[in-house]
Design a protein around this motif. Structure first.
Motif, PDB file in Angstrom:
ATOM      1  N   ARG A 220     -23.556 -94.504 100.791  1.00  0.00           N
ATOM      2  CA  ARG A 220     -23.367 -94.467 102.240  1.00  0.00           C
ATOM      3  C   ARG A 220     -23.393 -93.043 102.784  1.00  0.00           C
ATOM      4  NH1 ARG A 220     -18.492 -98.214 104.238  1.00  0.00           N
ATOM      5  NH2 ARG A 220     -19.266 -97.306 106.194  1.00  0.00           N
TER       6      ARG A 220
ATOM      7  N   SER B 285     -24.979 -90.435 101.426  1.00  0.00           N
ATOM      8  CA  SER B 285     -26.212 -89.706 101.112  1.00  0.00           C
ATOM      9  C   SER B 285     -27.140 -89.678 102.315  1.00  0.00           C
ATOM     10  CB  SER B 285     -26.925 -90.362  99.933  1.00  0.00           C
ATOM     11  OG  SER B 285     -26.160 -90.262  98.758  1.00  0.00           O
ATOM     12  N   SER B 286     -27.852 -88.570 102.435  1.00  0.00           N
ATOM     13  CA  SER B 286     -28.871 -88.431 103.482  1.00  0.00           C
ATOM     14  C   SER B 286     -29.852 -87.360 103.046  1.00  0.00           C
ATOM     15  CB  SER B 286     -28.220 -88.052 104.816  1.00  0.00           C
ATOM     16  OG  SER B 286     -27.810 -86.690 104.806  1.00  0.00           O
TER      17      SER B 286
ATOM     18  N   ARG C 254     -30.400 -84.689 104.313  1.00  0.00           N
ATOM     19  CA  ARG C 254     -29.851 -83.354 104.585  1.00  0.00           C
ATOM     20  C   ARG C 254     -28.633 -83.021 103.741  1.00  0.00           C
ATOM     21  NH1 ARG C 254     -30.742 -85.880 109.246  1.00  0.00           N
ATOM     22  NH2 ARG C 254     -28.514 -86.313 109.525  1.00  0.00           N
ATOM     23  N   ARG C 255     -28.201 -83.959 102.910  1.00  0.00           N
ATOM     24  CA  ARG C 255     -26.980 -83.718 102.141  1.00  0.00           C
ATOM     25  C   ARG C 255     -27.143 -84.213 100.717  1.00  0.00           C
ATOM     26  NH1 ARG C 255     -21.630 -85.648 104.835  1.00  0.00           N
ATOM     27  NH2 ARG C 255     -22.711 -87.644 104.823  1.00  0.00           N
TER      28      ARG C 255
END
Length: 440
Positions: free
Chosen positions: A206, A208-209, A211-212
């Motif tokens: 959830r 995670s993206s 950009r991260r």
């Protein structure tokens, strides 16, 4: 020795080596080095204590099919032979050395010089006769002594491994969903996030993206396997070990990072909680954030053997966090249908502007010698940072000179960080460690 064959009901192999050291701290340091070397050779090493490790062997589906226990044994100046976790008793050196041999299924293996004395210490004087229902019992005094010397790094791990294997965490992810919802709503904006006690990785996914970078951290190999199967980056982090604090450096984190833990703090116990607080402190000092959730009340069917039924009172958390220079702010969470009586809450950590008073303590002379050798090799800046952190750790450990295990772990960490071993030129075994999983 009875039959010249393996016990028909045994399920693993045990190997012990005899150390030449007599002081527990030295034995522990040596045992850490043995484990490090085995990991370099490609074995998957799982530590149960400083002097007890398992080598795990898996099939193509990454299921453990067998394992080998490796123990350290050593004499102490009081005339006792010690083989943690079970054996301690009076034995002369000439009853152990020089080694003799014993024949098992026609193969020769090393054996103590006086096998009768050794087997009597392991079992009792009736070892020559099979006893149906015999149960190996370790005297409380022996168990407490070994726990004090060498610790326990395997607390409740079998519970979690079995839970992840049998349930695949579907129920557990739903159980702690409300805590995950609260964490996901927090302002966690650092480039990297460590999800401590990640389980199969529901919260990590959830958060995670693109950009991260989110790293699912757990000490259950079965949990990490499920997280990897979901495409997540994972890292083995055992909060019962001091080397858990090397995670940011080991993972190459050079920017601010966040730490999040969903219902870890009440389930890990006070020994593991201390290192969770230290990692939170590191995240805050890096410029990141640290958040967590927990239950204030135990389950109605609370069970000492089931960590999911445990709780952590807010006043206890506040007091324990204060010892590590942390201030906490609580938020009461809306409970799910299954947790109405457990009073779930969220906690945001910040750094205390009035840190605790430091004590003037020092580690063993060997650690100081390592510092001097490292400085001579041009590691002055890195050394100064490490010296500051070690000094801080010293203030948090009770009577560091008598805490054999912590001294051994600090020296092991310093040796690995400042005096890396030369690359091996000998033959190497194929690595058996799961992809993305570090040997312990």
């Amino acid at each position: 020795m009875r039959d010249g064959s393996l016990l028909p009901h045994d399920d693993d192999a045990d190997i012990a080596y005899l150390s030449t050291f007599t002081q527990p701290a030295d034995v522990a340091i040596e045992a850490f080095s043995v484990g490090n070397r085995l990991a370099e050779l490609g074995y998957e090493v799982q530590r149960h204590s400083a002097t007890h490790m398992q080598l795990l062997f898996r099939d193509e589906a990454e299921v453990v099919i067998h394992y080998i226990d490796v123990f350290a044994a050593f004499f102490t100046s009081d005339g006792h032979i010690n083989q943690p976790f079970h054996v301690r008793g009076r034995m002369r050196v000439d009853q152990m050395l020089p080694f003799g041999t014993v024949s098992i299924e026609g193969a020769e293996f090393p054996a103590p010089a006086d096998t009768d004395r050794w087997l009597t210490l392991n079992y009792d004087e009736r070892w020559r006769e099979p006893i149906p229902g015999f149960v190996l019992q370790t005297p409380d005094e022996t168990r407490k002594l070994f726990d004090g010397w060498f610790g326990g790094f395997n607390f409740q791990r079998e519970f979690w491994d079995e839970r992840f294997i049998s349930q695949r965490m579907s129920e557990s992810e739903d159980t702690w969903k409300h805590g995950a919802d609260w964490i996901a709503a927090q302002n966690l904006t650092s480039p990297t996030l460590l999800d401590l006690g990640s389980g199969s990785g529901g919260l990590s996914a959830r958060l995670s993206s693109p950009r991260r970078r989110v790293i699912a951290c757990d000490y259950s190999s079965e949990a990490l396997y499920l997280a990897r199967m979901s495409g997540l980056e994972t890292s083995h982090v055992n909060l019962y070990r001091l080397n858990s604090l090397t995670a940011p450096r080991r993972l190459g984190i050079g920017t601010p990072f966040d730490v999040a833990s969903n219902h870890l703090l009440e389930q890990v116990g006070h020994l593991g909680r201390a290192n969770a607080f230290r990692l939170a402190r590191m995240a805050l000092r890096s410029g990141g954030s640290a958040v967590a959730t927990a239950y204030a009340n135990p389950a109605h069917d609370v069970n000492q053997l089931d960590p999911t039924t445990w709780h952590l009172d807010q006043s206890d958390l506040r007091a324990h966090a204060r010892e590590f220079g942390l201030v906490v702010e609580f938020t009461d969470l809306d409970p799910g249908p299954h947790e109405e009586d457990r009073a779930p809450y969220g906690v945001v950590f910040t750094l205390n502007t009035h840190p605790y008073q430091r004590k003037d303590l020092s580690v063993k002379q060997r650690l100081r010698q390592l510092f001097l050798r490292a400085r001579s090799r041009g590691n002055a800046a890195e050394l100064d940072t490490l010296r500051e952190r070690v000094s801080e750790l010293e203030t948090e450990l009770t009577d560091i000179r008598r805490d054999n295990l912590r001294v051994a772990e600090l020296i092991d960490l310093a040796e690995q960080a400042l005096m890396p071993t030369e690359p091996s030129t000998g033959p190497q075994r194929p690595r058996t460690v799961r992809p993305g999983q570090e040997a312990e």
